[in-house]
Design an enzyme around this catalytic site. Structure first.
Site, PDB file in Angstrom:
ATOM      1  N   GLN A 191      22.268  74.260  72.908  1.00  0.00           N
ATOM      2  CA  GLN A 191      21.688  73.933  71.681  1.00  0.00           C
ATOM      3  C   GLN A 191      22.718  73.600  70.697  1.00  0.00           C
ATOM      4  OE1 GLN A 191      19.229  76.998  70.168  1.00  0.00           O
ATOM      5  NE2 GLN A 191      18.527  75.877  68.470  1.00  0.00           N
ATOM      6  N   GLU A 217      12.420  79.716  68.994  1.00  0.00           N
ATOM      7  CA  GLU A 217      13.465  80.401  69.324  1.00  0.00           C
ATOM      8  C   GLU A 217      13.294  81.745  68.565  1.00  0.00           C
ATOM      9  OE1 GLU A 217      17.141  78.787  67.779  1.00  0.00           O
ATOM     10  OE2 GLU A 217      18.323  80.667  67.864  1.00  0.00           O
TER      11      GLU A 217
HETATM   12  C1  LIG Z   1      26.231  84.959  69.459  1.00  0.00           C
HETATM   13  C2  LIG Z   1      26.046  83.560  68.607  1.00  0.00           C
HETATM   14  C3  LIG Z   1      25.462  82.758  69.200  1.00  0.00           C
HETATM   15  C4  LIG Z   1      25.257  81.460  68.860  1.00  0.00           C
HETATM   16  N1  LIG Z   1      24.743  80.582  69.494  1.00  0.00           N
HETATM   17  C5  LIG Z   1      24.478  79.215  68.888  1.00  0.00           C
HETATM   18  C6  LIG Z   1      23.997  78.154  69.555  1.00  0.00           C
HETATM   19  O1  LIG Z   1      23.978  78.112  70.908  1.00  0.00           O
HETATM   20  N2  LIG Z   1      23.850  76.850  68.866  1.00  0.00           N
HETATM   21  C7  LIG Z   1      24.151  76.788  67.506  1.00  0.00           C
HETATM   22  O2  LIG Z   1      23.936  75.572  67.167  1.00  0.00           O
HETATM   23  N3  LIG Z   1      24.347  77.832  66.712  1.00  0.00           N
HETATM   24  C8  LIG Z   1      24.918  78.932  67.270  1.00  0.00           C
HETATM   25  N4  LIG Z   1      25.093  80.208  66.654  1.00  0.00           N
HETATM   26  C9  LIG Z   1      25.480  79.813  65.246  1.00  0.00           C
HETATM   27  C10 LIG Z   1      24.601  80.728  64.444  1.00  0.00           C
HETATM   28  O3  LIG Z   1      23.316  80.037  64.412  1.00  0.00           O
HETATM   29  C11 LIG Z   1      24.930  80.993  62.892  1.00  0.00           C
HETATM   30  O4  LIG Z   1      26.112  81.505  63.238  1.00  0.00           O
HETATM   31  C12 LIG Z   1      24.109  81.348  61.924  1.00  0.00           C
HETATM   32  O5  LIG Z   1      23.057  80.511  61.524  1.00  0.00           O
HETATM   33  C13 LIG Z   1      25.095  81.533  60.581  1.00  0.00           C
HETATM   34  O6  LIG Z   1      25.697  80.466  60.398  1.00  0.00           O
HETATM   35  P1  LIG Z   1      27.070  80.608  59.893  1.00  0.00           P
HETATM   36  O7  LIG Z   1      27.869  81.309  61.041  1.00  0.00           O
HETATM   37  O8  LIG Z   1      27.628  79.073  59.442  1.00  0.00           O
HETATM   38  O9  LIG Z   1      27.252  81.563  58.628  1.00  0.00           O
HETATM   39  P2  LIG Z   1      26.912  81.105  57.151  1.00  0.00           P
HETATM   40  O10 LIG Z   1      25.566  80.246  57.057  1.00  0.00           O
HETATM   41  O11 LIG Z   1      28.180  80.662  56.631  1.00  0.00           O
HETATM   42  O12 LIG Z   1      26.696  82.542  56.412  1.00  0.00           O
HETATM   43  C14 LIG Z   1      27.848  83.350  56.095  1.00  0.00           C
HETATM   44  C15 LIG Z   1      27.107  84.629  55.565  1.00  0.00           C
HETATM   45  O13 LIG Z   1      26.529  84.361  54.239  1.00  0.00           O
HETATM   46  C16 LIG Z   1      25.052  84.768  54.360  1.00  0.00           C
HETATM   47  N5  LIG Z   1      24.081  83.829  53.695  1.00  0.00           N
HETATM   48  C17 LIG Z   1      24.158  82.460  54.020  1.00  0.00           C
HETATM   49  N6  LIG Z   1      22.915  81.940  53.301  1.00  0.00           N
HETATM   50  C18 LIG Z   1      22.437  82.878  52.732  1.00  0.00           C
HETATM   51  C19 LIG Z   1      21.244  82.968  51.717  1.00  0.00           C
HETATM   52  N7  LIG Z   1      20.651  81.701  51.514  1.00  0.00           N
HETATM   53  N8  LIG Z   1      20.923  84.135  51.406  1.00  0.00           N
HETATM   54  C20 LIG Z   1      21.407  85.249  51.788  1.00  0.00           C
HETATM   55  N9  LIG Z   1      22.443  85.391  52.451  1.00  0.00           N
HETATM   56  C21 LIG Z   1      23.137  84.201  52.922  1.00  0.00           C
HETATM   57  C22 LIG Z   1      24.799  84.805  55.843  1.00  0.00           C
HETATM   58  O14 LIG Z   1      23.816  85.865  56.071  1.00  0.00           O
HETATM   59  C23 LIG Z   1      26.037  85.267  56.479  1.00  0.00           C
HETATM   60  O15 LIG Z   1      26.314  86.798  56.293  1.00  0.00           O
HETATM   61  C24 LIG Z   1      25.438  81.516  67.295  1.00  0.00           C
HETATM   62  C25 LIG Z   1      26.115  82.536  66.598  1.00  0.00           C
HETATM   63  C26 LIG Z   1      26.279  83.582  67.497  1.00  0.00           C
HETATM   64  C27 LIG Z   1      26.749  84.849  66.414  1.00  0.00           C
END
Ligand SMILES: Cc1cc2nc3c(=O)[nH]c(=O)nc-3n(C[C@H](O)[C@H](O)[C@H](O)COP(=O)(O)OP(=O)(O)OC[C@H]3O[C@@H](n4cnc5c(N)ncnc54)[C@H](O)[C@@H]3O)c2cc1C
Length: 403
Positions: free
Chosen positions: A139, A257
């Site tokens: 994905q 999901e």
């Molecule tokens: C084990 C694992 C597998 C994954 N697999 C996939 C995959 O197969 N495909 C894919 O596309 N993605 C995948 N991901 C990515 C995952 O979807 C993102 O890591 C997740 O959506 C968070 O986005 P980010 O890492 O950019 O963090 P950010 O969005 O930058 O967030 C950073 C911090 O800020 C907080 N935050 C952000 N916005 C808000 C808000 N509005 N209110 C309160 N707090 C907030 C978050 O909770 C987090 O603590 C995976 C991640 C992990 C850890």
């Protein structure tokens, strides 16, 4: 809530239990356990040998008709009742096995999105090979600057003749290094408001111009990847839904999901393993299982795990009464992954310095608790972080004002 099962459902459970015990032991070895530790996450598949075992297990599930109980018969699934699906979840989680063999993303969310919104040709081309495991899916949603704020994604696609030409980058793409196909979110109209210029494509991972770089996690495993797109040509017929209306399609995938998110973590099994651990460990100079603090912690975890199970049954009851699952599935995902994290952190506290040793003679249970503790945080982030789940519950379930 009615907790009783019909004689047919009891018989279904007995047959399934026997099958799972035998086949998981044959596919994965004598412990019969799905993957390293009991996090049942595909990211834990450490090496090619383990992956081959998982594919073998997947093919067994397919041959026995258990691989997609929840899919309608017209698409090759078993068309099982909700109660049978729930029994399957109970039994699979009891053994710490992955719910959907090797093709979790295809079977829990991408396939259902294609039945709902794909063309007949897409259904015919893709659904059968998802079931057999001949084609593994990943994905491509998240980008370096678009995770929680997914609609901010910047990977660009322009139409040229009968193709979309894609340029950009995705990150954290689980299984991209093993996958044959990908669902990919791209921006097709940069002038439109951000939710309105996105399209949803099906991409063959062998298309020229794609570069996949595995990322090593804190556990030492490399389960997810960066994926780069350099003039990648995707046939127009691989668009799902309408151009620039991919956000609606992506929401369907996210909904499926989240539905599976809370049910795929075998927390009760992990707690049972913790109980076995405290029987052979000491804590503050006494057998851990006699220590009041340890006993209270385990009782608390067990009560919470039971609440989680009951809440799954409550949701099942409401679906049996004809209601559609709503944002309450965020509760399951949030609660299961946070509980899993607290259990793993407690095991680490119990093991003290030994909790930091993941290999060699001093490693407790081959380092599986260390691995679990390191992996557990990621599960609270994947599929929407805990903070985002809190926001969804606050706004859509509790109807609190937007923050
Ligand atoms: C084990 C694992 C597998 C994954 N697999 C996939 C995959 O197969 N495909 C894919 O596309 N993605 C995948 N991901 C990515 C995952 O979807 C993102 O890591 C997740 O959506 C968070 O986005 P980010 O890492 O950019 O963090 P950010 O969005 O930058 O967030 C950073 C911090 O800020 C907080 N935050 C952000 N916005 C808000 C808000 N509005 N209110 C309160 N707090 C907030 C978050 O909770 C987090 O603590 C995976 C991640 C992990 C850890």
């Amino acid at each position: 809530m009615d907790f009783s099962y019909t004689p047919q459902e009891d018989a279904f459970r007995a047959t399934l239990r026997e099958w799972l015990e035998k086949n998981s032991a044959e596919a994965f070895g004598s412990k019969g356990q799905g993957l390293g530790g009991s996090t049942a996450s595909l990211l834990d598949v450490r090496d090619d040998e383990r992956w081959a075992q998982l594919l073998d297990y997947h093919r067994r599930l397919y041959r026995a008709g258990y691989v997609a109980l929840h899919w309608p018969k017209q698409y090759g699934g078993a068309g099982a009742t909700l109660v049978e699906q729930s029994i399957y979840q109970d039994e699979v989680l009891r053994l710490g096995l992955p719910l959907y063999g090797a093709n979790q993303l295809a079977l829990d969310r991408i396939g259902p999105t294609i039945w709902l919104m794909g063309t007949e040709a897409q259904k015919k081309r893709h659904l059968p090979k998802m079931l057999t495991g001949e084609e593994i899916w990943c994905q491509g949603y998240s980008e370096p600057n678009a995770g929680s704020d997914l609609a901010g994604l910047q990977t660009r696609a322009v139409v040229e003749g009968d193709s979309f030409v894609v340029n950009g980058q995705k990150v954290w793409t689980s299984l991209a290094h093993r996958a044959d196909w990908q669902v990919l979110l791209v921006r097709t109209d940069p002038q439109a408001p951000k939710h309105k210029g996105i399209s949803y494509l099906l991409v063959d991972m062998k298309t020229p111009g794609m570069t996949i770089r595995p990322l090593v996690q804190i556990t030492g495993d490399a389960g997810f990847n960066e994926v780069f797109y350099d003039n990648v040509r995707v046939p127009k017929e691989n668009l799902v839904g309408e151009i620039n209306r991919g956000w609606e399609v992506s929401i369907a995938t996210l909904m499926y999901e989240r539905l599976s998110g809370g049910t795929r973590h075998p927390v009760e099994r992990t707690i049972n393993e913790l109980i076995e651990l405290v029987k052979v460990t000491s804590f503050e100079g006494m057998p851990a299982h006699q220590h009041a603090y340890v006993r209270q912690k385990i009782a608390q975890f067990a009560a919470e795990a039971r609440c989680l199970r009951l809440s799954r049954y409550r949701s099942l009851t409401s679906q049996l009464r004809g209601k559609v699952p709503g944002p309450e599935s965020s509760f399951g995902k949030l609660f299961a992954t946070e509980l899993n994290l607290r259990v793993a952190m407690f095991a680490d506290e119990l093991l003290g310095a030994y909790g930091n040793i993941d290999e060699g003679l001093a490693a407790v249970e081959g380092g599986s608790w260390t691995h679990r503790m390191l992996a557990a945080r990621g599960l609270t982030i994947a599929a929407g972080s805990s903070e985002i789940q809190h926001n969804i519950i606050g706004e859509r379930v509790l109807k609190l004002p937007k923050g």
